[in-house]
Each structure stands twice: as structure tokens, then as C-alpha cells.
Design an enzyme around this catalytic site. Structure first.
Site, mmCIF file in Angstrom:
data_model
loop_
_atom_site.group_PDB
_atom_site.id
_atom_site.type_symbol
_atom_site.label_atom_id
_atom_site.label_comp_id
_atom_site.label_asym_id
_atom_site.label_seq_id
_atom_site.Cartn_x
_atom_site.Cartn_y
_atom_site.Cartn_z
ATOM 1 N N CYS A 94 0.833 -1.210 0.000
ATOM 2 C CA CYS A 94 0.000 0.000 0.000
ATOM 3 C C CYS A 94 0.867 1.258 0.000
ATOM 4 C CB CYS A 94 -0.899 -0.072 1.241
ATOM 5 S SG CYS A 94 -1.659 1.468 1.747
ATOM 6 N N CYS A 110 0.282 3.597 2.964
ATOM 7 C CA CYS A 110 0.832 2.969 4.175
ATOM 8 C C CYS A 110 2.327 3.253 4.290
ATOM 9 C CB CYS A 110 0.610 1.459 4.162
ATOM 10 S SG CYS A 110 -1.118 0.963 4.145
#
Length: 104
Positions: free
Chosen positions: A31, A34
Site C-alpha cells: 500500500c 501505508c
């Protein structure tokens, strides 16, 4: 003294959660937001005390993800002595994260 950010497992989370204030970042290695959030958390850790900041791999810890009702990543949850204080989804900036940790 600065706080450190470390990666933990679901079992370690269960041990830490009943302690003091804890910020848990549920993230995925694939991600983009992230990855950016991990840099923000390391910056937050330089300027704050009285909290432990940990990262939990969403994909590798499905039991913890289900137990705490995490529906996506990144999701941050602040716990204090085992009680959830606040939760936020998505990439956040440093002031918002510090506000969360301080109970705001």
C-alpha cells in the site's frame, strides 16, 4: 526521549495492549499510503513521549484485524490500557496523529 516505531505480530499486540497508551498502525506492505504513513509515524515518534507506536501487517495478522474490526489500511487505533480511544483510516499528517495520541 524519543519513541521508536516497531513492527509487531498479533500475539505481541495482545501483550502490549493492556499497558499504557499505544498507537497501532494496521498497514499493508503493498500500500502506497501505508508506506508514506510509516515515514510520518517515524517523524511523530521524534516529538512525542508517553506512547508506544507499533505497526501490524494487515495481511499477516488476520485474527487481530478481525478482532479489532479493521476494515482497510492504513488504519490507526489509539488504545489506553486496553480501551480504544480513537480510530482513523487513511493517510494522516503529523499534527492529526499527535492530536489522536494526546486524546483529541
Amino acid at each position: 526521549m524519543a519513541v521508536t516505531v516497531k513492527e509487531i505480530s498479533g500475539a505481541e499486540l495482545e501483550q502490549l495492549i493492556s499497558g499504557g497508551r499505544l498507537l497501532v498502525d494496521f498497514y499493508s506492505k503493498t500500500c502506497g499510503p501505508c508506506k508514506m504513513l510509516s515515514f510520518v509515524l517515524k517523524d511523530v515518534a521524534k516529538d512525542i513521549e508517553g506512547v508506544e507506536i507499533v505497526m501490524l501487517d494487515y495481511d499477516a495478522n488476520k485474527e487481530a484485524v478481525e478482532k479489532y474490526g479493521v476494515e482497510g489500511y492504513p488504519t490507526m487505533i489509539v488504545f489506553d490500557k486496553g480501551q480504544e480511544l480513537t480510530r482513523v483510516k487513511g493517510l494522516q499528517q503529523k499534527p492529526k496523529i499527535i492530536q489522536m495520541i494526546n486524546g483529541g
